[in-house]
Design a protein around this motif. Structure first.
Motif, PDB file in Angstrom:
ATOM      1  N   HIS A  55     -45.609  97.393   8.298  1.00  0.00           N
ATOM      2  CA  HIS A  55     -44.505  96.380   7.976  1.00  0.00           C
ATOM      3  C   HIS A  55     -43.916  96.871   6.551  1.00  0.00           C
ATOM      4  O   HIS A  55     -44.586  96.854   5.537  1.00  0.00           O
ATOM      5  CB  HIS A  55     -44.847  95.034   7.935  1.00  0.00           C
ATOM      6  CG  HIS A  55     -45.367  94.557   9.497  1.00  0.00           C
ATOM      7  ND1 HIS A  55     -44.595  94.502  10.337  1.00  0.00           N
ATOM      8  CD2 HIS A  55     -46.448  94.566  10.000  1.00  0.00           C
ATOM      9  CE1 HIS A  55     -45.341  93.913  11.349  1.00  0.00           C
ATOM     10  NE2 HIS A  55     -46.366  94.018  11.022  1.00  0.00           N
ATOM     11  N   THR A 105     -49.831  87.404   6.704  1.00  0.00           N
ATOM     12  CA  THR A 105     -49.145  86.955   8.041  1.00  0.00           C
ATOM     13  C   THR A 105     -48.914  88.097   8.752  1.00  0.00           C
ATOM     14  O   THR A 105     -49.174  87.807  10.297  1.00  0.00           O
ATOM     15  CB  THR A 105     -48.028  85.918   7.718  1.00  0.00           C
ATOM     16  OG1 THR A 105     -48.142  85.126   6.659  1.00  0.00           O
ATOM     17  CG2 THR A 105     -47.760  85.258   8.822  1.00  0.00           C
ATOM     18  N   LEU A 106     -48.354  89.112   8.350  1.00  0.00           N
ATOM     19  CA  LEU A 106     -47.905  90.057   9.078  1.00  0.00           C
ATOM     20  C   LEU A 106     -48.980  91.084   9.454  1.00  0.00           C
ATOM     21  O   LEU A 106     -49.172  91.618  10.735  1.00  0.00           O
ATOM     22  CB  LEU A 106     -46.866  91.138   8.509  1.00  0.00           C
ATOM     23  CG  LEU A 106     -45.442  90.345   8.286  1.00  0.00           C
ATOM     24  CD1 LEU A 106     -44.560  90.946   7.439  1.00  0.00           C
ATOM     25  CD2 LEU A 106     -44.969  90.279   9.785  1.00  0.00           C
ATOM     26  N   VAL A 110     -50.292  99.709  12.320  1.00  0.00           N
ATOM     27  CA  VAL A 110     -49.013  99.018  12.187  1.00  0.00           C
ATOM     28  C   VAL A 110     -48.487  98.694  10.844  1.00  0.00           C
ATOM     29  O   VAL A 110     -49.197  98.113   9.892  1.00  0.00           O
ATOM     30  CB  VAL A 110     -48.952  97.791  13.077  1.00  0.00           C
ATOM     31  CG1 VAL A 110     -47.530  96.993  13.133  1.00  0.00           C
ATOM     32  CG2 VAL A 110     -49.444  97.724  14.535  1.00  0.00           C
ATOM     33  N   THR A 128     -45.261 101.691  13.989  1.00  0.00           N
ATOM     34  CA  THR A 128     -46.451 101.837  14.904  1.00  0.00           C
ATOM     35  C   THR A 128     -47.005 103.155  15.462  1.00  0.00           C
ATOM     36  O   THR A 128     -46.204 104.053  16.009  1.00  0.00           O
ATOM     37  CB  THR A 128     -46.435 101.007  15.997  1.00  0.00           C
ATOM     38  OG1 THR A 128     -45.513  99.668  15.992  1.00  0.00           O
ATOM     39  CG2 THR A 128     -47.549 100.596  17.106  1.00  0.00           C
ATOM     40  N   ALA A 131     -39.467 100.542  14.693  1.00  0.00           N
ATOM     41  CA  ALA A 131     -38.700  99.376  15.122  1.00  0.00           C
ATOM     42  C   ALA A 131     -38.000  98.970  14.146  1.00  0.00           C
ATOM     43  O   ALA A 131     -38.460  98.444  12.985  1.00  0.00           O
ATOM     44  CB  ALA A 131     -39.665  98.394  15.972  1.00  0.00           C
ATOM     45  N   ILE A 132     -36.874  98.272  14.655  1.00  0.00           N
ATOM     46  CA  ILE A 132     -35.796  97.500  13.723  1.00  0.00           C
ATOM     47  C   ILE A 132     -35.232  96.267  14.462  1.00  0.00           C
ATOM     48  O   ILE A 132     -35.348  96.294  15.792  1.00  0.00           O
ATOM     49  CB  ILE A 132     -34.861  98.239  12.794  1.00  0.00           C
ATOM     50  CG1 ILE A 132     -33.947  98.986  13.908  1.00  0.00           C
ATOM     51  CG2 ILE A 132     -35.401  99.319  12.084  1.00  0.00           C
ATOM     52  CD1 ILE A 132     -32.371  99.556  13.307  1.00  0.00           C
ATOM     53  N   PRO A 146     -35.567  95.521   7.683  1.00  0.00           N
ATOM     54  CA  PRO A 146     -36.921  95.542   7.657  1.00  0.00           C
ATOM     55  C   PRO A 146     -37.568  96.406   8.955  1.00  0.00           C
ATOM     56  O   PRO A 146     -36.737  96.472  10.095  1.00  0.00           O
ATOM     57  CB  PRO A 146     -37.613  94.167   8.143  1.00  0.00           C
ATOM     58  CG  PRO A 146     -36.409  93.233   7.642  1.00  0.00           C
ATOM     59  CD  PRO A 146     -35.222  94.048   7.944  1.00  0.00           C
ATOM     60  N   VAL A 147     -38.469  97.188   8.619  1.00  0.00           N
ATOM     61  CA  VAL A 147     -39.053  98.206   9.848  1.00  0.00           C
ATOM     62  C   VAL A 147     -40.682  97.690  10.321  1.00  0.00           C
ATOM     63  O   VAL A 147     -41.060  97.149   9.459  1.00  0.00           O
ATOM     64  CB  VAL A 147     -39.059  99.665   9.349  1.00  0.00           C
ATOM     65  CG1 VAL A 147     -37.585  99.830   8.904  1.00  0.00           C
ATOM     66  CG2 VAL A 147     -40.065  99.696   8.205  1.00  0.00           C
ATOM     67  N   CYS A 148     -41.047  98.030  11.479  1.00  0.00           N
ATOM     68  CA  CYS A 148     -42.252  97.959  11.833  1.00  0.00           C
ATOM     69  C   CYS A 148     -42.591  99.540  12.345  1.00  0.00           C
ATOM     70  O   CYS A 148     -41.909  99.963  13.391  1.00  0.00           O
ATOM     71  CB  CYS A 148     -42.361  96.833  12.964  1.00  0.00           C
ATOM     72  SG  CYS A 148     -44.073  96.917  13.453  1.00  0.00           S
TER      73      CYS A 148
END
Lengths: 224, 224
Positions: free
Chosen positions: B109, B8-9, B107, B83, B39-40, B79-81
């Motif tokens: 996750h 899904t991610l 990207v 990029t 990003a958080i 959780p982090v993203c």
């Protein structure tokens, strides 16, 4: 221009002495950038994607497909964080601990508003002018169908922070480090290469002045 | 190497034909990058900042101060993203609508884990090797105090997507556009300039081979 406000979101917590609150510095970082990383919260998780950007006065502009789930969530009011980074160099200190990067970075927090249909064409032209200055005069006008398929979002440049560590040194007078070890900076910049003409362009059509101008802008700023 | 899973991610929703599920492509994007946007979610809002990165096998490495609220939240399981974007050029199509950027983007996750004290020095050296290859041999060893002041986080490269639109054209055969209009690509790349020696370096100390090597790496990849 008013200074950028210091708020819970914009007050730089680490390396605070590199924070710049001059609004002109924010616009300079944005105007020297073709894209930003746009972050939202989706199902309690962060999601951050690169998007092309523009600026119209005190607003940041982004555009995407009306069919994009990401852009629809932003249009529906999901708070955004827009991050623009220009990496300017590698700072070689006399220890790994003091080594770092030279960069200029802007972080914008806000909620976007959807540009209304009657203002959309002007906003798209502002975006185009930011990304490919002068190009709109080289090509046919946008069709109403193209305009309808595109969502344009306006993010106010109201709550934003800028960090610029260009002034920081790789050494301090009395740090006790061995000065026989080389220390310095490896500068980095973005450059534009020679434009590549597509195979289907009629033979003899010259590279337009607008493309040369975009290349010069990048050459001069060293950023994209 | 196993392919990157489609979840899904990670399933790319827009421009899905540009998605690459080859794990080597992910590592290539990361290895050609000095920083990422991390990003958080903080207080239900996204927050995304640039951070230096490294890679250790199937893990992404990031480091920050143990005093940083941002890194503490990540250490606590936020959780982090992550990029990473390499802007490769501006694509000038025959219409503004079809114009776009050429880029490679990864990207990632996940949830980070804190590198344990006994593994921290090795992880910091892996980060240093990624950012400034060979530099650790030029400078004094890290002190235990420096190591203690730094937090190193490991993010598994398990759930990640890569998008690479390098292969896409600026034109299609039957698009009805006027081929007397110039179309093509303005290529962009990152270049390293001549290293600048700091004022306090003892006169006559040469720029180390490690710095030249970092410059060559950037010259060859065109990314940073």
């Amino acid at each position: 221009m008013t200074d950028l406000p210091l708020t819970t979101l914009t007050r730089v917590r680490r390396g605070a002495h590199h924070q710049v609150t001059d609004r002109a510095a924010l616009y300079d970082v944005i105007d020297g950038a073709l894209y930003a990383t746009l972050a939202i919260v989706r199902d309690d998780r962060p999601i951050a994607l690169p998007v092309g950007i523009g600026r119209d006065g005190d607003d940041l502009l982004v555009h995407g497909s009306t069919g994009s789930d990401f852009f629809r969530r932003i249009a529906a009011g999901a708070p955004v964080c827009v991050t623009v980074t220009h990496l300017m160099g590698l700072k070689y200190a006399r220890s790994l601990f003091d080594s770092s990067m030279r960069y200029r970075c802007a972080v914008v927090h806000g909620v976007a508003s959807v540009v209304r249909p009657e203002e959309k064409e002007a906003a798209l032209l502002a975006l185009s002018e930011h990304l490919m200055p002068g190009r709109s005069a080289d090509v046919r006008p946008m069709t109403s169908r193209e305009i309808a398929a595109t969502m344009v979002l306006r993010i106010p440049l109201a709550e934003a922070s800028v960090k610029d560590n260009a002034g920081s040194l790789v050494e301090v007078d009395d740090d006790g480090e061995d000065r026989r070890v080389w220390a310095g900076m490896l500068p980095l910049r973005v450059v534009a290469g020679e434009p590549v003409t597509s195979a289907q362009t009629v033979a003899g059509v010259a590279v337009p002045e607008s493309v040369r101008r975009a290349a010069r802008r990048i050459q001069e700023s060293g950023t994209a």
